[in-house]
Scaffold this motif. Sequence first.
Motif, PDB file in Angstrom:
ATOM      1  N   ASN A   1      19.010  -1.175  47.968  1.00  0.00           N
ATOM      2  CA  ASN A   1      18.981  -1.667  49.348  1.00  0.00           C
ATOM      3  C   ASN A   1      20.028  -0.953  50.192  1.00  0.00           C
ATOM      4  O   ASN A   1      21.075  -0.531  49.695  1.00  0.00           O
ATOM      5  CB  ASN A   1      19.241  -3.175  49.381  1.00  0.00           C
ATOM      6  CG  ASN A   1      20.656  -3.517  48.963  1.00  0.00           C
ATOM      7  OD1 ASN A   1      21.124  -3.045  47.930  1.00  0.00           O
ATOM      8  ND2 ASN A   1      21.341  -4.358  49.744  1.00  0.00           N
TER       9      ASN A   1
ATOM     10  N   THR B   1      17.369  -4.621  52.966  1.00  0.00           N
ATOM     11  CA  THR B   1      17.804  -5.586  51.956  1.00  0.00           C
ATOM     12  C   THR B   1      16.735  -6.613  51.620  1.00  0.00           C
ATOM     13  O   THR B   1      16.501  -6.929  50.447  1.00  0.00           O
ATOM     14  CB  THR B   1      19.080  -6.296  52.422  1.00  0.00           C
ATOM     15  OG1 THR B   1      20.125  -5.322  52.574  1.00  0.00           O
ATOM     16  CG2 THR B   1      19.529  -7.344  51.405  1.00  0.00           C
TER      17      THR B   1
ATOM     18  N   ALA C   1      14.095  -4.983  49.412  1.00  0.00           N
ATOM     19  CA  ALA C   1      14.619  -4.705  48.083  1.00  0.00           C
ATOM     20  C   ALA C   1      14.729  -5.979  47.256  1.00  0.00           C
ATOM     21  O   ALA C   1      14.423  -5.994  46.059  1.00  0.00           O
ATOM     22  CB  ALA C   1      15.979  -4.019  48.192  1.00  0.00           C
TER      23      ALA C   1
END
Length: 839
Positions: free
Chosen positions: A122, A201, A204
């Motif tokens: 991420n 993020t 991920a």
Amino acid sequence: MFRTALRSVLAHKARLLMTVLAVTLGVAFVSGTLVFTSTVTDAYKNSSQKGLGNVDVAIQPHKSDNDRSNPGETPRLTQRLLDQVAAAPGVASVTGSVSGFAAVADKHGGLVSKGGSSGGANYYPGADGKDARYPMKSGQAPARAGDLALDSKTAERAGYRVGDIVRISVDGPVLQQKLTGIFTTDDGNVSAGGSLALFDTATAQKLYAEPGQFDQIDVKAAENTSQNALKADLGRILPEDAEATTGRKLADDQAKDIAESMDGMTTGMLVFAGVALFVSIFIIANTFTMLVAQRTKELALLRAVGATRRQVTRSVLIEALLVGTVAAVAGLLVGIGMGALLRSVMGSSGTEIPDGPLVIPSSAVIASLVVGTVVTMLAAWLPGRRAAKIPPIAAMNSVHAVATARSLAVRNAIGGILAAVGVVTSVLAKDESVMGLGAMLLVIGVFVLTPLLSRPVIAAVAPLLSAFGMPGKLARQNAVRNPRRTAATASALMIGLTLITGLTVIASSVQQAIDKMAADSLKADYVVVMASMHDLSPDIAEKLAATADVTVSSPMRPAPVFIGDKGESLTGVDGATIGRLVKADFTDGSFAGLSGKKVVVDEETAKSHGWKINSSFTVTYEDGRRDSLTVSGVYEGTQMVQGIMVDNATVTPHLTEVNDRQVLVKTASGGSAATEERLRKALGDNPAIQIQSKADISREVAKLIGLMLNILYGLLAMAVIIAVLGVVNTLAMSVSERQREIGMLRAIGLGSSSVQRMVRLESMIISLFGGLLGVALGVFFGWAAGELISTGMPTYELALPWGRLALFLLLAAVVGMLAALWPARRAARMNMLMAIKAD
């Protein structure tokens, strides 16, 4: 005596050149190995330290050793913990990391990082909107679902630019991501040829964990806050399933892991360096023996004018010290160049290494000087001692040359005992170290016996040499005239060919065993796996089962459990179809009973637990539930089929995350290019997935074995080159000491071409003698090592590659012919009158 030794060295420059070269090559192998491994280790260490430059404390999940309630993966860190850490005193910034596997396809659909790891992670922007770990070289960082950033090396290899659509696979379906940015990184895996893809993020976490979960939290300390102080402060707020580690400790641990990972390569290369030095010893000892023999009257004169035995021996040792020192320094310089060359070769072969300076460790300098001088002096000590013991009058009359029958009998008795002990030890060996000891004793024993063996072996080829007339007859007589010299020369080549032959026999036998194992263990037409050897998404098995032409399929699903207090892994399969996909020799029961709470177990596992048919045992699943399973069959395990098998319907409900290690597939057509393409299309042309037939599995192993063999051949070539120098050295000095004899032969009518033929045939006989011994010993060691291998690989059987064995003998003959070019030319051009007058 020092001046005498120095004058002797300067007076015999040509004679000692080959010895210096042999020692130089042996020392270069040692120093080159140390330089190369130190350079690579330092490069990886510096790369890992750069990657941890912004990490003062790392918080990672921790699973207590006392926690036996859940055998699955360790817990992850939460967003709530990250927020608590960010608010703690002494914290300047925090970065939440989540990572996993991500296969990036190139524009042709192939996997970009074929030689390295394929990672995904991420992008975690800080207060300034940037992630310090991944500086953007061009474009923008991924900010939403569908965005992707690639490291600059991967983008360059695949030809991607910002704005392109990139096909990427995590564990199953192929994702179409827009390349929004290209970044640089100090990640060691990327430096080593891998790839790194970055998602936002949230994406991920969805791909690799759960929303709001992290694998690691990196903390940057505020100004004037030490790493240890910050770690202590954070330790007070961390839950039991998390632990804090300082960035310095992480860097040290990574450096230690890197050094340990290089230990195997370093040890292996140093073993081959030892072989090269061992061969060098034969050449050095042979050279000094001949030099001392040629200077016998000179040494006797020294004794006559008052020199003691110790002074004569010291003179020879000083001479060896001078030669060894020159060779050691030259070997160190050559080794430094070899270390740089090895790094370049690895880089050009696709194995990328992080950038860094060439490192010349003190160990390389010390080892070069010590090895070069000590090896040379040890090899020269015995000839010097032997020369010192000769009475001056006997030396001047040359009555000392013939070895006594008693000394030969003692030598043969010692050689026979060593060889016998070596054979027995090798045959009865139960582990590699004992096997290695037996091999060493046998090689030394054969070397000691080589003078005894030379006469009957060379006599056996006498009929072949008769076709060459008088040169052939003279060559045979010259080869057996001094059995000890012939033995030392042939033994140098014997050692190299012993290792080459042994490795070739083992490799051929292992390849045959793999082919047989694939044929004997699988009924399936294809095995579907991830290229990275990661687990497959369960929807892969579903898609394959629904594909036309697929008649039977079964996922092989890992299921971590506890059996008592010991962690184990069950293999979930389709109990109704697994018997049609794999072959297993059952000692009791069958696949027919594999359903519900019944399992089948390989013999080794059953023996370790004391299970038999109808034995019951209790397991604890990932979800904490306990269950009682019953053994309904015991089979002979192989490298491809082993462990505890249970029906997927039994274990899948207890898994927190369902993944498959591989999927076995049987088709109506029995496997074809069209069928394989159909399966590939059904899986969306996924670059991360490999569809392997039994032939593909064998070819993959053959490719790996071939690569390893080529590397080993390259390393052993050093020993063979040194052995060739030994043959050249021996022949050149033999020609020098036989000047009068050659002059007489020329005077009575032997032409220059016949003289050349005589020397070449003599060289070829000696080389073939060494080749025969090497091939015979190599086959024996291949068989003995195979007995060890067969305990873990039941399909292993000795396979002799007759074509390669014949090629090795042919190469030995060619080596002999090439090594004789210069000595033969020198003998033919000798002035017969000057030769007859030679003393």
